[in-house]
Design an enzyme around this catalytic site. Structure first.
Site, PDB file in Angstrom:
ATOM      1  CG  HIS A 124     -37.099 -48.796  68.215  1.00 27.82           C
ATOM      2  ND1 HIS A 124     -37.606 -47.542  68.486  1.00 27.82           N
ATOM      3  CD2 HIS A 124     -35.898 -48.603  67.631  1.00 27.82           C
ATOM      4  CE1 HIS A 124     -36.735 -46.625  68.097  1.00 27.82           C
ATOM      5  NE2 HIS A 124     -35.701 -47.234  67.578  1.00 27.82           N
TER       6      HIS A 124
ATOM      7  N   GLY B   7     -51.600 -47.860  62.420  1.00 29.75           N
ATOM      8  CA  GLY B   7     -51.925 -49.191  62.919  1.00 29.75           C
ATOM      9  C   GLY B   7     -51.603 -50.341  61.980  1.00 29.75           C
TER      10      GLY B   7
ATOM     11  NE  ARG C 278     -48.260 -37.961  80.115  1.00 27.38           N
ATOM     12  CZ  ARG C 278     -48.346 -37.927  78.797  1.00 27.38           C
ATOM     13  NH1 ARG C 278     -48.933 -36.900  78.193  1.00 27.38           N
ATOM     14  NH2 ARG C 278     -47.876 -38.896  78.070  1.00 27.38           N
TER      15      ARG C 278
ATOM     16  CG  ASP D  72     -36.074 -51.461  80.785  1.00 27.27           C
ATOM     17  OD1 ASP D  72     -36.315 -50.444  80.086  1.00 27.27           O
ATOM     18  OD2 ASP D  72     -34.945 -51.967  80.875  1.00 27.27           O
TER      19      ASP D  72
ATOM     20  N   GLY E  75     -36.440 -47.674  81.184  1.00 28.60           N
ATOM     21  CA  GLY E  75     -35.691 -46.836  80.252  1.00 28.60           C
ATOM     22  C   GLY E  75     -36.430 -46.702  78.934  1.00 28.60           C
TER      23      GLY E  75
ATOM     24  CG  ASN F 154     -46.132 -52.775  63.488  1.00 31.84           C
ATOM     25  OD1 ASN F 154     -45.476 -53.791  63.266  1.00 31.84           O
ATOM     26  ND2 ASN F 154     -45.710 -51.555  63.163  1.00 31.84           N
TER      27      ASN F 154
ATOM     28  CG  ASN G 156     -41.894 -50.309  71.834  1.00 25.98           C
ATOM     29  OD1 ASN G 156     -42.895 -49.845  71.283  1.00 25.98           O
ATOM     30  ND2 ASN G 156     -40.693 -49.757  71.678  1.00 25.98           N
TER      31      ASN G 156
ATOM     32  CB  VAL H 297     -43.520 -41.482  78.423  1.00 21.72           C
ATOM     33  CG1 VAL H 297     -42.725 -42.119  79.561  1.00 21.72           C
ATOM     34  CG2 VAL H 297     -42.611 -40.692  77.502  1.00 21.72           C
TER      35      VAL H 297
END
Ligand code: GAR
Length: 209
Positions: free
Chosen positions: A110, A12, A66, A147, A149, A14, A108, A93
């Site tokens: 990355h 954590g 799930r 999105d 993907g 971030n 997000n 996911v």
């Protein structure tokens, strides 16, 4: 006031940068309403509690399927009525139903310059291992909208970071966090909270003040 849910899976740092940003005014017009982790016992939860923020665990292991986990996750962010979902090292996911319900309202971080070293299987230290294997001289971090993907959504901010010859995956990860992630994540949230980010045809425009 933009209400934020931060989703985490690990240490954590971030999340801490966001908490600090709200306190020191780097982020204005925003508040963290809830922190959700898929992992019990991660330090991110303690960071949230230390800051007086609701910290919850929603673990796939607690659900029979799930689908049931996905539904619980969506129900919880809806219950908090948040405007923005921030994935800060969340290694799960994101359910499609959540992406549909929060179009251009999930971001997000990355740890590379997308489209390099991203997509399925690229997370955490693995990203930096691959960057060093390839011998790139510059890496960095990217904040993007989520999105359907993996790491394919509209890019909001990127920050390059130099790769040094003596780098290991860990030293590179640390430098990218310090010089890029902890800066562009709070900055992106501040831009969104102040209505300065628009998305048109999959591309982000940032309005000047
Ligand atoms: C960060 O480096 C973040 O960029 C990465 O996980 C780390 C979480 O650290 N995310 C991904 O790799 C997503 N594909 P933190 O828990 O200390 O913020």
């Amino acid at each position: 006031m933009l209400k934020i849910a931060v989703m985490v899976s690990g240490g954590g740092t971030n999340l801490q940068a966001i908490i600090d940003g709200v306190v020191d005014g780097t982020i204005t017009n925003a508040e963290i309403s809830v922190v959700i982790s898929n992992n019990p016992g991660v330090y991110a939860l303690e960071r949230a509690r230390n800051a007086g923020i609701d910290a919850l665990v929603i673990s796939p292991k607690e659900y029979e399927s799930r689908e049931a986990f996905n539904a619980a996750l969506l129900a919880k962010v809806q219950e908090y009525n948040v405007d923005l979902i921030v994935l800060a090292g969340f290694l799960v996911v994101i359910p499609e139903a959540m992406i549909e319900a929060y179009e251009n309202r999930i971001i997000n971080i990355h740890p590379s310059l997308i489209p390099s070293f991203c997509g399925t299987g690229f997370y955490g230290l693995k990203v930096h291992e691959k960057a060093l294997e390839r011998g790139v001289k510059v890496s960095g971090a990217t904040v993007h909208f989520v999105d359907k993907g993996t790491d394919t959504g509209p890019i909001i901010l990127q920050q390059p970071v130099e790769v040094l010859e003596e780098d290991t995956p860990k030293t590179l990860q640390q430098r990218i966090m310090e010089q890029a992630e902890w800066k562009i994540m709070p900055k992106a949230i501040d831009l969104i909270a102040n209505g300065r980010v628009t998305v048109t045809d999959g591309k982000v425009t940032i309005k000047n003040n």
